[in-house]
Design a protein around this motif. Structure first.
Motif, PDB file in Angstrom:
ATOM      1  N   GLY A  24       2.600  -3.134  -5.670  1.00  0.00           N
ATOM      2  CA  GLY A  24       1.784  -3.620  -6.560  1.00  0.00           C
ATOM      3  C   GLY A  24       2.497  -4.310  -7.601  1.00  0.00           C
ATOM      4  N   PRO A  25       1.993  -5.473  -8.171  1.00  0.00           N
ATOM      5  CA  PRO A  25       2.794  -6.382  -9.100  1.00  0.00           C
ATOM      6  C   PRO A  25       3.275  -5.094 -10.340  1.00  0.00           C
ATOM      7  CG  PRO A  25       0.894  -7.558  -8.753  1.00  0.00           C
ATOM      8  CD  PRO A  25       0.636  -6.240  -8.197  1.00  0.00           C
ATOM      9  N   LEU A 131      -1.944  -1.511  -4.331  1.00  0.00           N
ATOM     10  CA  LEU A 131      -2.822  -1.265  -5.841  1.00  0.00           C
ATOM     11  C   LEU A 131      -3.052  -2.707  -6.432  1.00  0.00           C
ATOM     12  CD1 LEU A 131      -4.287   0.783  -7.537  1.00  0.00           C
ATOM     13  CD2 LEU A 131      -2.609   0.648  -9.054  1.00  0.00           C
ATOM     14  N   THR A 132      -4.138  -3.306  -6.199  1.00  0.00           N
ATOM     15  CA  THR A 132      -4.415  -4.610  -6.766  1.00  0.00           C
ATOM     16  C   THR A 132      -4.731  -4.413  -8.102  1.00  0.00           C
ATOM     17  OG1 THR A 132      -6.816  -4.481  -6.425  1.00  0.00           O
ATOM     18  CG2 THR A 132      -5.426  -5.425  -4.787  1.00  0.00           C
ATOM     19  N   MET A 231       6.343 -15.880  -3.946  1.00  0.00           N
ATOM     20  CA  MET A 231       5.007 -15.363  -4.613  1.00  0.00           C
ATOM     21  C   MET A 231       4.027 -14.780  -3.907  1.00  0.00           C
ATOM     22  SD  MET A 231       5.728 -16.820  -7.462  1.00  0.00           S
ATOM     23  CE  MET A 231       4.448 -17.162  -8.502  1.00  0.00           C
ATOM     24  N   VAL A 232       3.775 -14.920  -2.615  1.00  0.00           N
ATOM     25  CA  VAL A 232       2.876 -14.322  -1.906  1.00  0.00           C
ATOM     26  C   VAL A 232       3.476 -12.788  -1.509  1.00  0.00           C
ATOM     27  CG1 VAL A 232       1.827 -13.833   0.470  1.00  0.00           C
ATOM     28  CG2 VAL A 232       1.988 -16.189  -0.623  1.00  0.00           C
ATOM     29  N   ASP A 233       4.841 -12.698  -1.284  1.00  0.00           N
ATOM     30  CA  ASP A 233       5.484 -11.255  -1.132  1.00  0.00           C
ATOM     31  C   ASP A 233       5.462 -10.556  -2.370  1.00  0.00           C
ATOM     32  OD1 ASP A 233       6.110 -11.509   1.450  1.00  0.00           O
ATOM     33  OD2 ASP A 233       8.003 -12.567   1.028  1.00  0.00           O
ATOM     34  N   LEU A 234       5.543 -11.115  -3.462  1.00  0.00           N
ATOM     35  CA  LEU A 234       5.299 -10.283  -5.113  1.00  0.00           C
ATOM     36  C   LEU A 234       3.847 -10.352  -5.172  1.00  0.00           C
ATOM     37  CD1 LEU A 234       8.112 -12.157  -6.866  1.00  0.00           C
ATOM     38  CD2 LEU A 234       8.044 -10.000  -5.674  1.00  0.00           C
ATOM     39  N   LEU A 235       2.890 -10.458  -4.232  1.00  0.00           N
ATOM     40  CA  LEU A 235       1.435 -10.098  -4.507  1.00  0.00           C
ATOM     41  C   LEU A 235       0.949 -10.957  -5.790  1.00  0.00           C
ATOM     42  CD1 LEU A 235       1.512  -6.277  -3.834  1.00  0.00           C
ATOM     43  CD2 LEU A 235       1.283  -8.151  -2.285  1.00  0.00           C
ATOM     44  N   LEU A 295     -13.408  -8.744  -2.807  1.00  0.00           N
ATOM     45  CA  LEU A 295     -13.779  -8.499  -1.592  1.00  0.00           C
ATOM     46  C   LEU A 295     -12.751  -8.133  -0.605  1.00  0.00           C
ATOM     47  CD1 LEU A 295     -16.826 -11.193  -0.720  1.00  0.00           C
ATOM     48  CD2 LEU A 295     -16.831  -8.752  -1.586  1.00  0.00           C
ATOM     49  N   HIS A 296     -11.285  -8.643  -0.902  1.00  0.00           N
ATOM     50  CA  HIS A 296     -10.379  -8.478  -0.119  1.00  0.00           C
ATOM     51  C   HIS A 296      -9.992  -6.822  -0.591  1.00  0.00           C
ATOM     52  CE1 HIS A 296      -6.483  -8.545   1.736  1.00  0.00           C
ATOM     53  NE2 HIS A 296      -6.779  -9.534   2.300  1.00  0.00           N
ATOM     54  N   ALA A 297     -10.051  -6.516  -1.798  1.00  0.00           N
ATOM     55  CA  ALA A 297      -9.478  -5.176  -2.319  1.00  0.00           C
ATOM     56  C   ALA A 297     -10.502  -3.913  -1.760  1.00  0.00           C
ATOM     57  CB  ALA A 297      -9.710  -5.084  -3.550  1.00  0.00           C
ATOM     58  N   VAL A 298     -11.952  -4.291  -1.046  1.00  0.00           N
ATOM     59  CA  VAL A 298     -12.513  -3.199  -0.823  1.00  0.00           C
ATOM     60  C   VAL A 298     -13.156  -3.280   0.720  1.00  0.00           C
ATOM     61  CG1 VAL A 298     -13.836  -2.891  -3.002  1.00  0.00           C
ATOM     62  CG2 VAL A 298     -14.817  -4.548  -1.371  1.00  0.00           C
TER      63      VAL A 298
END
Length: 389
Positions: A24-25, A131-132, A231-235, A295-298
């Motif tokens: 996670g960031p 972990l978002t 930037m995508v890889d670093l979430l 929605l992506h997180a759940v």
């Protein structure tokens, strides 16, 4: 402390794997969650940004063998990536002693090197969990607007005022650009990357146009692609891929791009309060990204998110293909009296989804006609999460 929905999943992974990486960031709450786990089972915590803790691992096998009866939590593990080879040997020795799970919890900001080295060294021995930032199912419905405006980083969300929250996010962006990204990825001038990040914010939810971004930055398309990959890889940025099928339709091939945390999005655009956001053209796209992140997180493990758009104008904001093969077509609206355009109906004819859903900022669920359901974000999130059980 806001309870995190990933806690139960993290416990389950620790109970079934010798090593787990929690990604996670920075400042998203990884350390807080790990220390909460440490209070519930025998553990030892090492922060690898601390010279003293790194010194303890000068002889990692010797030190860690002395703590093989505990969960070893290694924070900022990307600062000691050579450690993965040692962990592999320790895990294999532990397995021969019957120590098959719950050995190591590794915390790190997702970088290409971290994922590559851990995957190569610990293949078959490691599980990953993201972990978002705090999302829409982790706060009360009355707090959704504050979460949307301030974003889900705990220090930003829980700040005393909007101004304090904005100050925290501005400092976070600066620190990430000037300190953290150079540690985690290739060295790129901070001002160049800030301009790129800000351009993405202005194009929130738009189709990726690498050529346009390249012209604005004065670089070539391959460089823009490399910046976006970082930037995508670093979430920090999401690349939502288009739906593809063999139906003979001419479908859009470019992905949509979102700054994942709406608080950071709003700070990049200079927006502090909800009035600022609602008065800005980005409001609808910002809300769309906020819904997609929640929605992506759940969504259940194995679910696949896309958007659908054809050259003829058929369009759906989010298409979720569930693990069992079901398909939900989701249109995202900021209005309290949502309607759907003709393009949504045409897209549903192409997709033949099991459910047609409009998600909006209200709380009441009701039918809209033509098989379309109108749902609040918390209700849709709960239904999506339960669908994976």
């Amino acid at each position: 402390m806001i309870p995190r929905r990933k806690s139960a999943e993290l416990f389950a992974l620790l109970d079934s794997n010798p090593a787990v990486v929690l990604l996670g960031p920075r400042q998203v709450g990884k350390t807080t969650l790990a220390l909460d786990i440490a209070e519930q089972r025998p553990s030892i915590y090492l922060d690898l940004e601390s010279d003293a803790d790194r010194a303890k691992l000068a002889e990692p096998e010797l030190y860690l063998t002395g703590h093989e009866d505990k969960l070893v939590i290694l924070d900022e593990v990307h600062r000691a990536q050579g450690l993965f080879l040692n962990l592999r040997g320790l895990i294999d020795k532990g397995r021969r002693k019957g120590l098959r799970s719950g050995r190591f919890l590794l915390l790190g900001s997702a970088s290409m090197d971290l994922l590559k080295q851990s995957g190569e060294s610990l293949a078959g021995r490691i599980a990953y969990l993201e972990l978002t930032p705090i999302h829409g199912l982790e706060v009360a419905p009355d707090d959704l607007n504050q979460l949307w405006v301030r974003g889900g980083f705990p220090d930003s969300l829980l700040a005393g005022t909007d101004s304090i929250s904005q100050r925290w996010r501005i400092d976070f962006i600066r620190t990430y650009l000037e300190r953290d990204i150079p540690l985690l990825g290739p060295r790129i001038a901070a001002e160049t990357l800030r301009r790129f990040w800000t351009m993405l914010a202005h194009h929130q939810s738009a189709l990726l146009n690498a050529a346009e971004l390249a012209r604005s930055l004065g670089v070539d398309g391959k460089t823009v692609a490399a910046y976006l990959d970082l930037m995508v890889d670093l979430l920090l940025v999401r690349r939502l891929e288009p739906w593809h099928s063999n139906a003979g339709k001419r479908l859009v091939k470019a992905p949509r791009v979102y700054v994942r945390d709406t608080g950071l999005l709003h700070s990049l655009l200079g927006l502090t309060t909800i009035e600022d956001v609602l008065g800005h053209p980005v409001a609808g796209a910002s809300w769309e990204g906020f819904v997609i992140e929640t929605l992506h997180a759940v969504m259940p493990e194995g679910a696949r998110p896309h958007f659908y758009r054809s050259s003829a104008g058929a369009e759906v904001d989010l298409v979720i293909t569930l693990p069992g093969g079901g398909r939900w077509a989701i249109e995202i609206k900021r209005s309290l009296a949502p309607t759907v355009e003709r393009g949504f109906h045409h897209a549903c004819l192409d997709l033949q989804p099991d459910r047609r859903i409009v998600v909006y900022p209200g709380r009441e669920a009701y039918p809209l006609g033509n098989g379309i359901e109108v749902l609040s974000l918390p209700e849709l999130g709960v239904q999506l999460a339960w669908n994976g059980r």
